[in-house]
Scaffold this motif. Structure first.
Motif, PDB file in Angstrom:
ATOM      1  N   ARG A 119       0.827  -1.208   0.000  1.00  0.00           N
ATOM      2  CA  ARG A 119       0.000   0.000   0.000  1.00  0.00           C
ATOM      3  C   ARG A 119       0.864   1.261   0.000  1.00  0.00           C
ATOM      4  O   ARG A 119       0.546   2.250  -0.670  1.00  0.00           O
ATOM      5  CB  ARG A 119      -0.924  -0.015   1.220  1.00  0.00           C
ATOM      6  CG  ARG A 119      -1.892   1.167   1.284  1.00  0.00           C
ATOM      7  CD  ARG A 119      -2.853   1.168   0.093  1.00  0.00           C
ATOM      8  NE  ARG A 119      -3.723   0.012   0.103  1.00  0.00           N
ATOM      9  CZ  ARG A 119      -4.957   0.024   0.599  1.00  0.00           C
ATOM     10  NH1 ARG A 119      -5.467   1.132   1.090  1.00  0.00           N
ATOM     11  NH2 ARG A 119      -5.686  -1.076   0.561  1.00  0.00           N
ATOM     12  N   LEU A 120       1.983   1.229   0.737  1.00  0.00           N
ATOM     13  CA  LEU A 120       2.898   2.377   0.738  1.00  0.00           C
ATOM     14  C   LEU A 120       3.444   2.634  -0.662  1.00  0.00           C
ATOM     15  O   LEU A 120       3.438   3.785  -1.144  1.00  0.00           O
ATOM     16  CB  LEU A 120       4.051   2.129   1.712  1.00  0.00           C
ATOM     17  CG  LEU A 120       5.224   3.121   1.639  1.00  0.00           C
ATOM     18  CD1 LEU A 120       4.763   4.536   1.975  1.00  0.00           C
ATOM     19  CD2 LEU A 120       6.362   2.687   2.560  1.00  0.00           C
ATOM     20  N   VAL A 121       3.922   1.597  -1.327  1.00  0.00           N
ATOM     21  CA  VAL A 121       4.500   1.782  -2.660  1.00  0.00           C
ATOM     22  C   VAL A 121       3.420   2.217  -3.655  1.00  0.00           C
ATOM     23  O   VAL A 121       3.676   3.045  -4.542  1.00  0.00           O
ATOM     24  CB  VAL A 121       5.210   0.502  -3.117  1.00  0.00           C
ATOM     25  CG1 VAL A 121       5.702   0.642  -4.558  1.00  0.00           C
ATOM     26  CG2 VAL A 121       6.392   0.194  -2.194  1.00  0.00           C
ATOM     27  N   ALA A 122       2.202   1.695  -3.503  1.00  0.00           N
ATOM     28  CA  ALA A 122       1.111   2.139  -4.373  1.00  0.00           C
ATOM     29  C   ALA A 122       0.843   3.629  -4.183  1.00  0.00           C
ATOM     30  O   ALA A 122       0.588   4.362  -5.156  1.00  0.00           O
ATOM     31  CB  ALA A 122      -0.150   1.328  -4.085  1.00  0.00           C
ATOM     32  N   MET A 123       0.906   4.102  -2.948  1.00  0.00           N
ATOM     33  CA  MET A 123       0.724   5.529  -2.686  1.00  0.00           C
ATOM     34  C   MET A 123       1.831   6.340  -3.350  1.00  0.00           C
ATOM     35  O   MET A 123       1.585   7.390  -3.967  1.00  0.00           O
ATOM     36  CB  MET A 123       0.723   5.778  -1.176  1.00  0.00           C
ATOM     37  CG  MET A 123       0.471   7.225  -0.775  1.00  0.00           C
ATOM     38  SD  MET A 123       0.934   7.589   0.946  1.00  0.00           S
ATOM     39  CE  MET A 123       2.706   7.922   0.741  1.00  0.00           C
ATOM     40  N   LEU A 124       3.080   5.851  -3.242  1.00  0.00           N
ATOM     41  CA  LEU A 124       4.206   6.565  -3.841  1.00  0.00           C
ATOM     42  C   LEU A 124       4.111   6.565  -5.364  1.00  0.00           C
ATOM     43  O   LEU A 124       4.430   7.571  -6.022  1.00  0.00           O
ATOM     44  CB  LEU A 124       5.516   5.930  -3.389  1.00  0.00           C
ATOM     45  CG  LEU A 124       5.811   6.006  -1.880  1.00  0.00           C
ATOM     46  CD1 LEU A 124       7.077   5.235  -1.546  1.00  0.00           C
ATOM     47  CD2 LEU A 124       5.923   7.453  -1.423  1.00  0.00           C
ATOM     48  N   GLN A 125       3.668   5.467  -5.942  1.00  0.00           N
ATOM     49  CA  GLN A 125       3.533   5.395  -7.395  1.00  0.00           C
ATOM     50  C   GLN A 125       2.469   6.368  -7.896  1.00  0.00           C
ATOM     51  O   GLN A 125       2.654   7.052  -8.913  1.00  0.00           O
ATOM     52  CB  GLN A 125       3.201   3.972  -7.828  1.00  0.00           C
ATOM     53  CG  GLN A 125       3.201   3.772  -9.337  1.00  0.00           C
ATOM     54  CD  GLN A 125       3.134   2.301  -9.724  1.00  0.00           C
ATOM     55  OE1 GLN A 125       2.973   1.436  -8.876  1.00  0.00           O
ATOM     56  NE2 GLN A 125       3.272   2.015 -11.014  1.00  0.00           N
ATOM     57  N   ALA A 126       1.363   6.451  -7.150  1.00  0.00           N
ATOM     58  CA  ALA A 126       0.317   7.403  -7.532  1.00  0.00           C
ATOM     59  C   ALA A 126       0.801   8.837  -7.405  1.00  0.00           C
ATOM     60  O   ALA A 126       0.408   9.718  -8.183  1.00  0.00           O
ATOM     61  CB  ALA A 126      -0.916   7.176  -6.665  1.00  0.00           C
ATOM     62  N   GLN A 127       1.674   9.079  -6.457  1.00  0.00           N
ATOM     63  CA  GLN A 127       2.156  10.444  -6.217  1.00  0.00           C
ATOM     64  C   GLN A 127       3.254  10.852  -7.190  1.00  0.00           C
ATOM     65  O   GLN A 127       3.241  11.967  -7.728  1.00  0.00           O
ATOM     66  CB  GLN A 127       2.668  10.548  -4.771  1.00  0.00           C
ATOM     67  CG  GLN A 127       3.250  11.904  -4.405  1.00  0.00           C
ATOM     68  CD  GLN A 127       3.658  11.963  -2.943  1.00  0.00           C
ATOM     69  OE1 GLN A 127       3.160  11.206  -2.114  1.00  0.00           O
ATOM     70  NE2 GLN A 127       4.574  12.857  -2.615  1.00  0.00           N
ATOM     71  N   TYR A 128       4.244   9.968  -7.419  1.00  0.00           N
ATOM     72  CA  TYR A 128       5.422  10.343  -8.205  1.00  0.00           C
ATOM     73  C   TYR A 128       5.337   9.932  -9.680  1.00  0.00           C
ATOM     74  O   TYR A 128       6.128  10.402 -10.501  1.00  0.00           O
ATOM     75  CB  TYR A 128       6.679   9.738  -7.570  1.00  0.00           C
ATOM     76  CG  TYR A 128       7.048  10.424  -6.268  1.00  0.00           C
ATOM     77  CD1 TYR A 128       7.659  11.671  -6.266  1.00  0.00           C
ATOM     78  CD2 TYR A 128       6.762   9.826  -5.043  1.00  0.00           C
ATOM     79  CE1 TYR A 128       7.992  12.313  -5.080  1.00  0.00           C
ATOM     80  CE2 TYR A 128       7.094  10.447  -3.843  1.00  0.00           C
ATOM     81  CZ  TYR A 128       7.703  11.697  -3.869  1.00  0.00           C
ATOM     82  OH  TYR A 128       8.023  12.317  -2.689  1.00  0.00           O
ATOM     83  N   LYS A 129       4.456   9.025 -10.023  1.00  0.00           N
ATOM     84  CA  LYS A 129       4.224   8.580 -11.405  1.00  0.00           C
ATOM     85  C   LYS A 129       5.383   7.751 -11.962  1.00  0.00           C
ATOM     86  O   LYS A 129       5.154   6.684 -12.534  1.00  0.00           O
ATOM     87  CB  LYS A 129       3.951   9.766 -12.353  1.00  0.00           C
ATOM     88  CG  LYS A 129       2.920  10.757 -11.841  1.00  0.00           C
ATOM     89  CD  LYS A 129       1.566  10.121 -11.597  1.00  0.00           C
ATOM     90  CE  LYS A 129       0.550  11.172 -11.140  1.00  0.00           C
ATOM     91  NZ  LYS A 129      -0.729  10.547 -10.731  1.00  0.00           N
ATOM     92  N   ILE A 149       9.454   6.066 -11.499  1.00  0.00           N
ATOM     93  CA  ILE A 149      10.432   5.645 -10.497  1.00  0.00           C
ATOM     94  C   ILE A 149      11.578   6.644 -10.411  1.00  0.00           C
ATOM     95  O   ILE A 149      12.183   6.821  -9.340  1.00  0.00           O
ATOM     96  CB  ILE A 149      10.943   4.218 -10.802  1.00  0.00           C
ATOM     97  CG1 ILE A 149      11.703   3.653  -9.592  1.00  0.00           C
ATOM     98  CG2 ILE A 149      11.808   4.216 -12.053  1.00  0.00           C
ATOM     99  CD1 ILE A 149      10.849   3.464  -8.365  1.00  0.00           C
ATOM    100  N   ALA A 150      11.866   7.327 -11.507  1.00  0.00           N
ATOM    101  CA  ALA A 150      12.933   8.332 -11.488  1.00  0.00           C
ATOM    102  C   ALA A 150      12.584   9.469 -10.536  1.00  0.00           C
ATOM    103  O   ALA A 150      13.437   9.949  -9.768  1.00  0.00           O
ATOM    104  CB  ALA A 150      13.174   8.869 -12.897  1.00  0.00           C
ATOM    105  N   ALA A 151      11.338   9.909 -10.574  1.00  0.00           N
ATOM    106  CA  ALA A 151      10.913  10.985  -9.675  1.00  0.00           C
ATOM    107  C   ALA A 151      10.981  10.545  -8.219  1.00  0.00           C
ATOM    108  O   ALA A 151      11.379  11.318  -7.340  1.00  0.00           O
ATOM    109  CB  ALA A 151       9.503  11.430 -10.040  1.00  0.00           C
ATOM    110  N   LEU A 152      10.583   9.293  -7.958  1.00  0.00           N
ATOM    111  CA  LEU A 152      10.687   8.782  -6.590  1.00  0.00           C
ATOM    112  C   LEU A 152      12.144   8.738  -6.138  1.00  0.00           C
ATOM    113  O   LEU A 152      12.467   9.150  -5.017  1.00  0.00           O
ATOM    114  CB  LEU A 152      10.079   7.381  -6.502  1.00  0.00           C
ATOM    115  CG  LEU A 152      10.268   6.665  -5.152  1.00  0.00           C
ATOM    116  CD1 LEU A 152       9.492   7.379  -4.055  1.00  0.00           C
ATOM    117  CD2 LEU A 152       9.837   5.207  -5.240  1.00  0.00           C
TER     118      LEU A 152
END
Length: 700
Positions: free
Chosen positions: A251-261, A263-266
């Motif tokens: 769930r944490l990674v899903a939240m980060l993916q939705a936020q940063y779009k 992997i480079a941005a993350l």
């Protein structure tokens, strides 16, 4: 110690003495459930047939099924429990142990898993005293006793019992939410199941259908605690480091993916080098940047929201009559605005295991405001008098009467806040001298009880405690001011001799801000009211724990600080910024005045000094390096500082039961030097004068 029983005849004679003692007690009139008769009508309270909370004006009331005001004066562990001790493998330390098949068989633990290896000397003494052990008879006898002493209910860690039901004695049980019963706790996250795991939700539903539904119409049930002392504060440190199989990590990674779009941005924001979001799910994500900390703080809110919503919704499916009364937080856990705010949305009342000498009303009011104005229960506390019990303890006082004075100050000051609706003393019976059973060889063994191992009441303690219990409604109704004990330890800016305990570590201490390896003893509090330097301590406080092994003294301090980890000082200047100071003296304990040559003042920096060294021993003959870690709170409002201090640095080698001079300060620097200082026991002169340092005791 005074009153020690030495013969069976002493015990037998206590039966008549008990009749005289309890028969002479004259408690004031109470209704069926311990409430104040007639108060419902005079205060305009609702009668629902169940316990509930109701606010009238500026005060919260706990209302009993008869519709009357009822201040909850409960007792944790209202049954033999902590008096059982683990004997297997150390039988030789006892002067006497009976065989299992004997007249004392009933004193062995009733659960088969523990049975032959776990023994209660308390129950053995009841067999000597009464000729037999009758569990239901004991419950009935204890209800009669404590009601005469002004207590009105059983608290946490108490099972159901027909004898108490027959006597209409209320209780406050736990929900069946143990993490292991729901599929296991999240690794490294004490007491917490994964609220994002559908399997855990299904198991919860099944357990609630079996256990909660059966009690949905029970008027004796005050409300349910959700659990006890879970590590909500560790969520930000634990979840990012988990592997991908854990639903919370997914769930944490899903939240980060939705936020940063991308992997480079993350990777830019977090300072990571993950190849993909799938890779981020399957590996640990270090939280090293400000952006990462903010993201994890946001996810922590989602986790907490999911936890409380799942519990509340499942609970209401099977019980529409009773309250959820919180998680029995520790002070360091509770000191979190996000946690209080979310829990306040889903619970009718919140609960705090609040071990302290004096009641810090400012701290409690902050939690109350954060929660959206939910009433609180102070759900666990005690004081111990080793000199008059033969047992060690946590917050120590000299005498049993001082135990009573501390209790009276605590309950009446708490009641005067307007939002504390009850308390729970820990416990009914003293803990076993060789440690409570489920912790095996390193269990708590404190003077926690109203009654000792031979079933004798601590009369000097109970004289003061019952005075508070009898008069509590006068305080609640404003008919008299709350009792204030004239002892420096309970005064906001006073000094005095406090005593901390230093238990043995339970394993290796990793210095990572987590609780693994630490004993379960409650932390000591350093409230904002203990400010000794600075105008006030608003928004600044902490708690600390100590433990030891053969090589090191360990300290963990949780600090709330609005401007955390600001310290660029070095060596003996570390005190002039954010950090912690320890004051330790192993010699001439009764001598006040200037520091002795052997005394040590250890400075621990919460910043990152230019030389990279976070510790310094002031005026020490030589510097011995200390291992220090500092872990920021993800909400940006504090940190955890943890240190392993070699005994070589302290100049002595400890022995079990050794007492030392000890104190602890927390320093607050806003960027231009130290602005404020809190002190656990002493005062602002601590660095040059040992007079007001407290004490600490090494225990096994």
């Amino acid at each position: 110690f005074p009153g020690k029983v030495k013969t069976d005849n002493d015990l037998a004679g206590d039966v008549a003495r008990d009749d005289a003692y309890y028969g002479a007690l004259r408690p004031p009139a109470r209704d069926t459930y311990g409430g104040l008769p007639g108060s419902g009508e005079s205060l305009g309270l609702q009668r629902t047939g169940y316990f509930h909370v109701q606010k009238k004006g500026e005060r919260w009331w706990l209302v009993d099924p008869d519709g009357n005001a009822c201040f909850h004066i409960g007792i944790c562990g209202f049954a033999p429990g902590d008096d059982y001790t683990y004997t297997k493998g150390r039988e030789q330390v006892y002067e006497w142990l009976p065989p299992f098949e004997s007249a004392y068989k009933a004193a062995f633990h009733p659960e088969p898993y523990w049975s032959r290896d776990t023994f209660s000397f308390y129950i053995a003494n009841l067999i000597r005293k009464y000729g037999k052990y009758d569990p239901h008879g004991l419950q009935a006898r204890m209800v009669d006793r404590v009601r005469k002493l002004g207590f009105n209910s059983a608290g946490a860690f108490t099972g159901d019992d027909q004898a108490r039901r027959d006597l209409k004695f209320p209780w406050a049980p736990m929900l069946p939410l143990g993490a292991w019963s729901l599929g296991g706790q999240i690794e490294g996250l004490r007491g917490l199941f994964d609220p994002f795991d559908p399997a855990a939700a299904a198991k919860m539903d099944k357990l609630f259908a079996q256990e909660v539904a059966a009690r949905a119409n029970d008027p004796l049930l005050i409300g349910y605690f959700l659990d006890n002392e879970q590590a909500f504060e560790d969520i930000p440190r634990v979840i990012p480091g988990l592997k991908g199989g854990q639903p919370a990590k997914q769930r944490l990674v899903a939240m980060l993916q939705a936020q940063y779009k991308t992997i480079a941005a993350l990777n830019v924001a977090w300072g990571t080098n993950a190849a993909s979001f799938d890779a981020a799910r399957d590996s640990g994500l270090p939280v090293t940047t400000r952006a990462a900390a903010a993201d994890v703080d946001a996810f922590t809110g989602q986790f907490i929201e999911a936890y409380y919503k799942l519990v509340r919704d499942t609970f209401r499916k099977y019980d529409k009559n009773h309250m959820l009364i919180g998680n029995r937080w520790q002070p360091g856990t509770a000191n979190n605005e996000q946690l209080c705010r979310i829990a306040g949305k889903y619970c009718e009342m919140l609960s705090l295991n609040y071990y302290t000498y004096g009641v810090d009303k400012g701290y409690l009011k902050r939690l109350y405001d954060w929660s959206g104005g939910r009433p609180f229960m102070l759900s666990e506390f005690y004081w111990a008098s080793p000199a008059e019990s033969g047992l060690p303890g946590g917050s120590e006082v000299k005498t049993q009467r001082e135990r009573g004075l501390a209790y009276r100050n605590y309950i009446e000051q708490a009641a005067s806040t307007g939002f504390v609706t009850g308390i729970e003393w820990f416990t009914l019976i003293d803990q076993a001298r060789t440690g409570r059973f489920f912790e095996r060889f390193n269990g708590e063994k404190a003077n926690t009880g109203l009654f000792n191992v031979v079933d004798r009441p601590y009369k000097d303690f109970l004289a003061e405690a019952s005075a508070a219990n009898y008069g509590i409604y006068e305080v609640l109704l404003g008919k008299r001011p709350p009792f204030a004990w004239a002892d420096a330890r309970v005064q906001a800016k006073g000094t005095g001799t406090k005593v901390a305990t230093i238990p043995r570590s339970l394993g290796s201490i990793a210095l990572d801000g987590k609780r693994e390896g630490w004993p379960g003893n409650p932390p000591e509090t350093v409230p904002s009211s203990r400010v000794v330097i600075g105008a006030d301590g608003s928004g600044f406080d902490g708690t600390f724990r100590l433990c030891w092994d053969d090589a090191n003294l360990y300290v963990m301090v949780q600090v709330t600080d609005p401007t955390p980890m600001r310290n660029d000082q070095q060596k003996d200047g570390i005190w002039n910024g954010d950090g912690v100071e320890l004051f330790v003296g192993a010699e001439e304990l009764d001598r006040g005045g200037p520091l002795l040559f052997s005394d040590r003042q250890i400075l621990l920096s919460a910043g990152q000094p230019a030389d990279g060294v976070r510790s310094y021993a002031v005026h020490a003959p030589k510097q011995v390096p200390c291992k220090v870690s500092v872990t920021p709170k993800v909400d940006g409002k504090g940190y955890v500082i943890e240190a392993a201090i070699p005994f070589e640095a302290l100049g002595f080698t400890p022995k079990e039961a050794q007492v030392i001079r000890f104190d602890l300060a927390i320093d607050d620097g806003s960027g231009s030097g130290r602005q404020r200082q809190l002190m656990w026991s002493g005062g602002a002169r601590n660095s040059g004068d040992r007079t007001d340092w407290g004490r600490a005791k090494f225990i096994k």
